[in-house]
Design a protein around this motif. Structure first.
Motif, short mmCIF file in Angstrom:
data_model
loop_
_atom_site.label_atom_id
_atom_site.label_comp_id
_atom_site.label_asym_id
_atom_site.label_seq_id
_atom_site.Cartn_x
_atom_site.Cartn_y
_atom_site.Cartn_z
N GLY A 114 0.82 -1.20 0.00
CA GLY A 114 0.00 0.00 0.00
C GLY A 114 0.86 1.25 0.00
O GLY A 114 2.06 1.19 -0.17
N PRO A 115 0.22 2.43 0.19
CA PRO A 115 0.98 3.68 0.22
C PRO A 115 2.06 3.65 1.29
O PRO A 115 1.91 3.00 2.32
N LEU A 116 3.15 4.34 1.02
CA LEU A 116 4.29 4.37 1.94
C LEU A 116 4.74 5.81 2.10
O LEU A 116 4.91 6.51 1.10
N GLU A 117 4.91 6.27 3.35
CA GLU A 117 5.37 7.63 3.62
C GLU A 117 6.70 7.55 4.35
O GLU A 117 6.91 6.66 5.17
N LEU A 118 7.61 8.50 4.07
CA LEU A 118 8.89 8.58 4.75
C LEU A 118 8.97 9.94 5.45
O LEU A 118 8.73 10.97 4.82
N TRP A 119 9.30 9.92 6.76
CA TRP A 119 9.30 11.12 7.57
C TRP A 119 10.65 11.32 8.25
O TRP A 119 11.31 10.36 8.60
N SER A 120 11.00 12.56 8.49
CA SER A 120 12.16 12.91 9.31
C SER A 120 11.63 13.63 10.54
O SER A 120 10.82 14.55 10.42
N TRP A 121 12.06 13.18 11.72
CA TRP A 121 11.56 13.74 12.97
C TRP A 121 12.70 14.28 13.82
O TRP A 121 13.80 13.73 13.82
N ARG A 122 12.41 15.33 14.58
CA ARG A 122 13.30 15.81 15.63
C ARG A 122 12.42 16.15 16.82
O ARG A 122 11.45 16.90 16.69
N LEU A 123 12.73 15.56 17.98
CA LEU A 123 12.01 15.83 19.22
C LEU A 123 12.99 16.41 20.24
O LEU A 123 14.00 15.77 20.56
N MET A 124 12.69 17.58 20.73
CA MET A 124 13.55 18.21 21.73
C MET A 124 13.24 17.60 23.10
O MET A 124 12.17 17.03 23.32
N PRO A 125 14.18 17.69 24.06
CA PRO A 125 13.97 17.11 25.39
C PRO A 125 12.63 17.54 26.01
O PRO A 125 12.24 18.71 25.92
N GLY A 126 11.92 16.56 26.54
CA GLY A 126 10.64 16.82 27.19
C GLY A 126 9.45 16.91 26.25
O GLY A 126 8.32 17.03 26.70
N GLU A 127 9.68 16.86 24.95
CA GLU A 127 8.59 16.98 24.00
C GLU A 127 8.16 15.61 23.48
O GLU A 127 8.87 14.62 23.64
N GLY A 128 6.99 15.58 22.86
CA GLY A 128 6.49 14.34 22.31
C GLY A 128 5.33 14.59 21.38
O GLY A 128 4.89 15.73 21.20
N SER A 129 4.84 13.53 20.80
CA SER A 129 3.70 13.60 19.90
C SER A 129 2.92 12.30 20.03
O SER A 129 3.50 11.21 19.98
#
Length: 190
Positions: free
Chosen positions: A108-123
């Motif tokens: 199926g569809p495929l997505e590629l992501w680049s992430w950066r999370l600073m200390p104490g942060e989240g999603s």
């Protein structure tokens, strides 16, 4: 539970899962594999241990490896791949190389992501449609991956994959930025 019982249960669960993901009826898989419908039913109900030949035919018909059908860890929603278990495909004396970090057999569809999370942060993320798979590779810091309420520490250099129909979140509970690359495989609409 004996090893044979565990193998029988794993094959039953995985055969049913991959048949469903491929959208094959019992009759369609039987025709593709050259295995009787009754045998497939017995395998999916964990009532029989098929021969290696039958298992190979089923794996080939589904387009997956035999190890995928027999893998007892497939029941876990998360698979961590430490750097020592990645596969170096090729390299040169000058230092070029490719490394297979983590893979999945989802379509199926495929997505590629680049992430950066600073200390104490989240999603946090709501569950995605059934069959959605996420693959990630942490390149800096220690990511805390939470899937279905269970935290997994994914240190720099480690890859992971999980079934994203579970609620999930990404957290940086450390003191350094976390950087990661992520691919999301979404099942085709049927």
């Amino acid at each position: 539970m004996t090893d044979l019982d565990r193998l029988t249960q794993s094959l039953a669960r995985n055969l049913k899962r991959w048949r469903g993901e491929r959208g094959f009826t019992l009759d369609a898989l039987a025709a593709r594999a050259g295995v009787s419908r009754g045998m497939i039913i017995q395998i999916e109900q964990a009532r029989t241990n098929p021969s290696v030949g039958t298992t190979v035919k089923l794996a080939d018909a589904l387009g997956v490896s035999i190890t995928t059908l027999l893998d007892h860890e497939q029941g876990s929603p998360v698979r961590l791949v430490p750097v020592g278990q990645t596969v170096r495909m090729w390299s040169t004396e000058a230092g070029s190389f490719t490394t297979l970090l983590v893979g999945t057999e989802a379509r199926g569809p495929l997505e590629l992501w680049s992430w950066r999370l600073m200390p104490g942060e989240g999603s946090a993320s709501d569950p995605h449609p059934e069959g959605t798979v996420e693959l990630l590779h942490v390149t800096a810091g220690d990511l805390t991956l939470i899937v279905d309420g269970t935290p997994y520490i994914v240190p720099s250099g480690t890859s992971a994959t999980f079934e994203a129909h579970h609620p999930h979140a990404y957290r940086n509970e450390g003191s350094e930025p976390v950087e990661l690359t992520m691919a999301v495989s979404i099942p085709p609409v049927r």
